[in-house]
Design an enzyme around this catalytic site. Structure first.
Site, short mmCIF file in Angstrom:
data_model
loop_
_atom_site.label_atom_id
_atom_site.label_comp_id
_atom_site.label_asym_id
_atom_site.label_seq_id
_atom_site.Cartn_x
_atom_site.Cartn_y
_atom_site.Cartn_z
CE LYS A 91 27.31 -17.92 -2.24
NZ LYS A 91 28.18 -17.51 -3.31
NE ARG A 150 23.03 -10.51 -6.91
CZ ARG A 150 22.99 -10.28 -5.61
NH1 ARG A 150 24.06 -10.49 -4.87
NH2 ARG A 150 21.88 -9.85 -5.05
CG PHE A 186 18.83 -15.51 -6.96
CD1 PHE A 186 18.88 -14.24 -6.44
CD2 PHE A 186 19.97 -16.03 -7.57
CE1 PHE A 186 20.02 -13.47 -6.54
CE2 PHE A 186 21.13 -15.26 -7.68
CZ PHE A 186 21.15 -13.98 -7.16
P1 ATP Z 1 31.55 -14.40 -3.50
O1 ATP Z 1 32.99 -14.01 -3.76
O2 ATP Z 1 31.38 -15.64 -2.67
O3 ATP Z 1 30.68 -14.34 -4.70
P2 ATP Z 1 30.24 -12.07 -2.72
O4 ATP Z 1 30.58 -11.14 -1.62
O5 ATP Z 1 30.30 -11.60 -4.12
O6 ATP Z 1 31.15 -13.31 -2.52
P3 ATP Z 1 28.35 -13.56 -1.35
O7 ATP Z 1 27.70 -12.68 -0.36
O8 ATP Z 1 29.39 -14.48 -0.88
O9 ATP Z 1 28.84 -12.65 -2.54
O10 ATP Z 1 27.32 -14.47 -2.06
C1 ATP Z 1 26.33 -13.94 -2.79
C2 ATP Z 1 26.61 -14.23 -4.22
O11 ATP Z 1 26.28 -15.57 -4.55
C3 ATP Z 1 25.70 -13.37 -5.05
O12 ATP Z 1 26.31 -12.17 -5.36
C4 ATP Z 1 25.39 -14.21 -6.25
O13 ATP Z 1 26.27 -13.85 -7.28
C5 ATP Z 1 25.71 -15.62 -5.84
N1 ATP Z 1 24.53 -16.52 -5.80
C6 ATP Z 1 24.46 -17.73 -6.38
N2 ATP Z 1 23.29 -18.32 -6.16
C7 ATP Z 1 22.56 -17.48 -5.41
C8 ATP Z 1 21.26 -17.52 -4.86
N3 ATP Z 1 20.45 -18.57 -5.02
N4 ATP Z 1 20.83 -16.45 -4.14
C9 ATP Z 1 21.63 -15.39 -3.95
N5 ATP Z 1 22.88 -15.27 -4.45
C10 ATP Z 1 23.36 -16.31 -5.16
#
Ligand code: ATP
Length: 575
Positions: A244, A249, A334
């Site tokens: 992660k 993103r 990814f």
């Molecule tokens: P956060 O504040 O933790 O980013 P979020 O709600 O935006 O929370 P999460 O559901 O927690 O998102 O985590 C997904 C995020 O992690 C994705 O939006 C992406 O930006 C990031 N990410 C990093 N590595 C990966 C991966 N290998 N696969 C998917 N998402 C990843």
């Protein structure tokens, strides 16, 4: 439809504090709209000219609007400024200064003129924008002027989110059952105007034909969470474990040499990533493709990942090229969602990954995210520990046979982050729905604490979970006051459910990230309230960072997630 008719609806929406009434007003508006106007009506209701991913901004400040108003009403700018001082709202100022009556404009005409303003760029564009806007205002009544003025400043303050539009569209045909079909199309193209236009012109049959298309961002899949690697394996069995990455993103759309990039919030961010654009053009072996990944600053010499604070510097308008030299980014891909005329969103993860690996030619910028497949929790745990040591956020486990769940948070992706003692494993994103002025020393900033709410998908409402008073610097508090006052309301917004009465109510627009010691049960908040009136609250909340530009109000954590985290927390404590 006449623009003046739309402003009547705006007035009704402005006045209501009841959620159901808001749906009723909107569905009446949609019922009355023609398929020719509906897209424009929806964009205008949401305070924009096109969906955010088109990257169109009207680009007018208070100063320019004041000039345009003075021209349109034939009064000196000084007079406009004086009235503005009294009203505190340029909308009301316009209403007071512009003349009553007139023929009124058709929506299409008003919209096209606003578009002309947005598209005016280059030398002399400031003067041109002022003159276009003053011409528009000359042809409108005072009431229309009020909303045009608010619109150009991005201060319509109606707080109509995308799910609200989808629900109201279904209700406009008297059938809530149409919502999932509309939502599917929305998840694939992110353009509510286009969906509504198709819906009105061709019915559900037209909407069902929506498919993935390069250039239209797909709403991003998100992770669920579980407390341990054992829980992950028992939930989804053998899984792909990916690093992660803690960066930004990006969803990349490639159509030959035309490359576009979209943020987590589906805003156009192409200009921020020149080196990634270059690498996609040269090294991605597909004429057309949609792929997703995380971009982050990376030290090629040491193999070290830089912290998020370095990567986030890309979020700016100028100086990107210099930054790209100082801190070049790497793109860890990814997901593959589309390649050469084939929609991959419905294919299982493992197939998407295989194709993704096959189209990335070896290069220094883009590489597939680290990944291995296992059904052994111990392997996940060991990899997780090392990943965290290397500065990664944790891991994401992905179900091998799952499709890409566009627009959904599901157990097809499960994140595992480090939990620190006495702190929640994950931060919580809350939407700010009001603020308290604060007492004593704090009062001098005008903002003492924020009222934070989580999103309730079932009712499309924001339910309070926290009063956040710490974590901000003095400068940030002063800055917050300036920003928040622009979305202040005279009463509670209809989508906000709160047992607390803040000093100032706000349009649900901004999101902040909060960390807390734990989640507790509390009668003071409405998130997850049971029959006894006891909801959930964050214990010792403190803000991390400033307002989140990359999250919409509906991207805040949900009531359901708060309850899940509360349940995990208890489980971890027991074991
Ligand atoms: P956060 O504040 O933790 O980013 P979020 O709600 O935006 O929370 P999460 O559901 O927690 O998102 O985590 C997904 C995020 O992690 C994705 O939006 C992406 O930006 C990031 N990410 C990093 N590595 C990966 C991966 N290998 N696969 C998917 N998402 C990843």
């Amino acid at each position: 439809m006449k623009f003046s008719r739309l402003t009547e609806y705006f007035e009704e929406l402005d006045a209501t504090t009841k959620r159901l009434e808001m749906f009723d007003i909107l569905s009446r508006l949609f019922r009355e709209s023609s398929s020719k106007d509906i897209d424009k009506i929806i964009y205008l209701c949401q305070g924009q000219l096109l969906p955010a991913f088109k990257g169109i901004e009207i680009g007018m400040s208070e100063k320019l609007l004041i000039k345009a108003l003075s021209e349109a009403a034939s009064v000196p700018t000084k007079k406009v400024e004086e009235t503005f001082k009294k009203t505190g709202d340029l909308g009301e100022t316009a209403e007071g200064l512009l003349k009553e009556g007139g023929e009124g404009l058709a929506i299409e005409k008003a919209y096209n003129e606003l578009m002309d303003i947005a598209y005016t760029a280059g030398t002399g564009s400031v003067e041109k924008k002022i003159s276009l806007l003053s011409n528009l205002l000359k042809g409108t009544s005072s009431k229309e002027g009020k909303y045009i003025a608010r619109f150009v400043l991005g201060r319509l303050r109606l707080g109509i989110g995308d799910p609200t539009v989808l629900e109201a569209l279904a209700l406009s045909k008297g059938d809530r059952g149409l919502r999932p079909g509309l939502e599917r199309a929305y998840n694939l193209c992110s353009d509510l105007g286009l969906i509504a236009k198709t819906f009105l012109a061709k019915g559900m049959e037209g909407v069902r034909k929506f498919h993935v298309q390069v250039g239209y961002p797909i709403r991003m899949a998100l992770c669920e969470r579980l407390p341990s690697s054992e829980d992950i394996i028992s939930k989804i069995g053998k899984a792909a474990i990916e690093a992660k990455y803690d960066g930004l993103r990006i969803q990349i759309h490639k159509d030959k040499h035309n490359i576009e990039m979209f943020s987590r919030n589906l805003e156009r961010t192409t200009h921020m990533f020149p080196e990634i654009k270059e690498a996609v053009t040269s090294h991605l072996q597909a004429k057309k493709a949609i792929l997703e990944g995380e971009a982050l600053a990376y030290n090629e010499a040491t193999g070290e990942l830089f912290p998020f604070q370095i990567t986030i510097q890309r979020k700016r308008k100028h100086g990107i090229e210099e930054l790209a030299k100082e801190y070049p980014l790497k793109f860890f891909a990814f997901e593959l969602l589309y390649a050469d005329d084939e929609d991959y969103t419905e294919r299982p993860y493992i197939e998407r990954r295989k194709k993704l690996e096959s189209i990335i030619r070896k290069n220094p910028v883009i590489e597939p995210a680290e990944m291995f497949v296992t059904d052994n929790p111990q392997n996940i745990y060991e990899y997780f520990e090392k990943a965290v040591e290397r500065g990664l956020e944790g891991v994401v486990a992905k179900r091998l046979d799952a499709p890409y769940s566009a627009g959904a948070r599901s157990f097809n992706w499960i994140k595992l982050k480090r939990s620190y003692r006495g702190e929640l494993a994950d931060t919580i994103d809350v939407c700010i729905v009001g603020y308290f002025r604060g007492k004593g020393a704090r009062a001098r900033f005008g903002v003492g604490a924020l009222l934070g709410a989580v999103y309730d998908e079932k009712t499309d409402a924001f339910k309070t979970v926290s009063k956040v008073g710490s974590g901000f610097t003095e400068d940030e508090l002063a800055e917050l006051k300036k920003i928040l006052d622009k979305v202040a309301l005279t009463h509670r917004h209809p989508r906000v459910d709160s047992a607390m009465e803040p000093d100032i109510w706000l349009e649900p627009k901004y999101v902040i990230t909060v960390t807390a010691d734990e989640i507790t049960r509390s009668p003071s908040h409405t998130a997850g309230r049971d029959k006894e009136g006891v909801g959930y609250a964050l214990r010792f909340p403190r803000a991390v960072g400033f307002l989140r530009g990359d999250k919409k109000p509906e991207d805040a954590n949900t009531v359901k997630e708060i309850i899940e985290i509360f349940d995990h927390q208890r489980k971890v404590k027991v074991s």
